[in-house]
Design an enzyme around this catalytic site. Sequence first.
Site, mmCIF file in Angstrom:
data_model
loop_
_atom_site.group_PDB
_atom_site.id
_atom_site.type_symbol
_atom_site.label_atom_id
_atom_site.label_comp_id
_atom_site.label_asym_id
_atom_site.label_seq_id
_atom_site.Cartn_x
_atom_site.Cartn_y
_atom_site.Cartn_z
ATOM 1 N N HIS A 96 13.577 -15.807 -16.903
ATOM 2 C CA HIS A 96 14.403 -16.304 -15.914
ATOM 3 C C HIS A 96 15.847 -16.293 -16.027
ATOM 4 O O HIS A 96 16.341 -15.842 -17.111
ATOM 5 C CB HIS A 96 14.040 -18.014 -16.166
ATOM 6 C CG HIS A 96 14.647 -18.780 -14.905
ATOM 7 N ND1 HIS A 96 16.076 -19.204 -14.814
ATOM 8 C CD2 HIS A 96 13.979 -19.401 -14.069
ATOM 9 C CE1 HIS A 96 16.361 -19.824 -13.663
ATOM 10 N NE2 HIS A 96 14.950 -20.025 -13.195
ATOM 11 N N GLU A 166 13.040 -13.885 -8.306
ATOM 12 C CA GLU A 166 13.869 -14.846 -7.934
ATOM 13 C C GLU A 166 15.255 -14.219 -7.817
ATOM 14 O O GLU A 166 16.145 -13.985 -8.724
ATOM 15 C CB GLU A 166 13.697 -15.603 -9.124
ATOM 16 C CG GLU A 166 12.424 -16.557 -9.263
ATOM 17 C CD GLU A 166 12.306 -17.343 -10.430
ATOM 18 O OE1 GLU A 166 11.562 -18.482 -10.196
ATOM 19 O OE2 GLU A 166 13.085 -17.316 -11.331
#
Length: 248
Positions: A96, A166
Amino acid sequence: MAPARKFFVGGNWKMNGRKNNLGELINTLNAAKLPADTEVVCAPPTAYIDFARQKLDPKIAVAAQNCYKVANGAFTGEIGPGMIKDLGATWVVLGHSERRHVFGESDELIGQKVAHALAEGLGVIACIGEKLDEREAGITEKVVFEQTKVIADNVKDWNKVVLAYEPVWAIGTGKTATPQQAQEVHEKLRGWLKTHVPEAVAHSTRIIYGGSVTGATCKELASQPDVDGFRVSGASLKPEFVDIINAK
């Protein structure tokens, strides 16, 4: 004809919630009508993995938000994949942008984590994505291909891997990539996979989108041919998460 990719929606609760309000959210999810052909995974804070697994409907899987690259040892504050499985979680989120850019995790470390988590039997939601200055410099493809290569180099079995694109500039900012922007990157990522892994794997691997996804934006994003689901953060803590799960 190759089978369709099962839609995948992952909620990332980040470092949010306490048992009382997470319990309310879980009750909302358990009571909701969720599509049988969509895979749903929630990633609570580590302290609440066991709580979430006990309370959530069994059809909703649980993920950890991070893990380390080895099983045990003198690594204060870390958690190993075996410990995550022991709590009832079956997935882990790795790479992430907050792990990369706030905690300084390198591509190499993320690759090592991916390899170890898969070897220990966890499914991996592997995150990739460019920063705003990288997009503006026209190097989005270069950045996400390099990140994907390190992940791919550490994967032997793609059945338990979901790629999450993302764009960092869209995470928690209220800015969302347009459906066309998301599809463009997803299509190029699938093209990259076709030249680096078996074609069947490139077709079957799910590539999901994350970045300020809301109930208002999800349906048009979900209609794109190479968008196979979502990673949802802020909205996954709200009742509208149900709308996002039902986007397809």
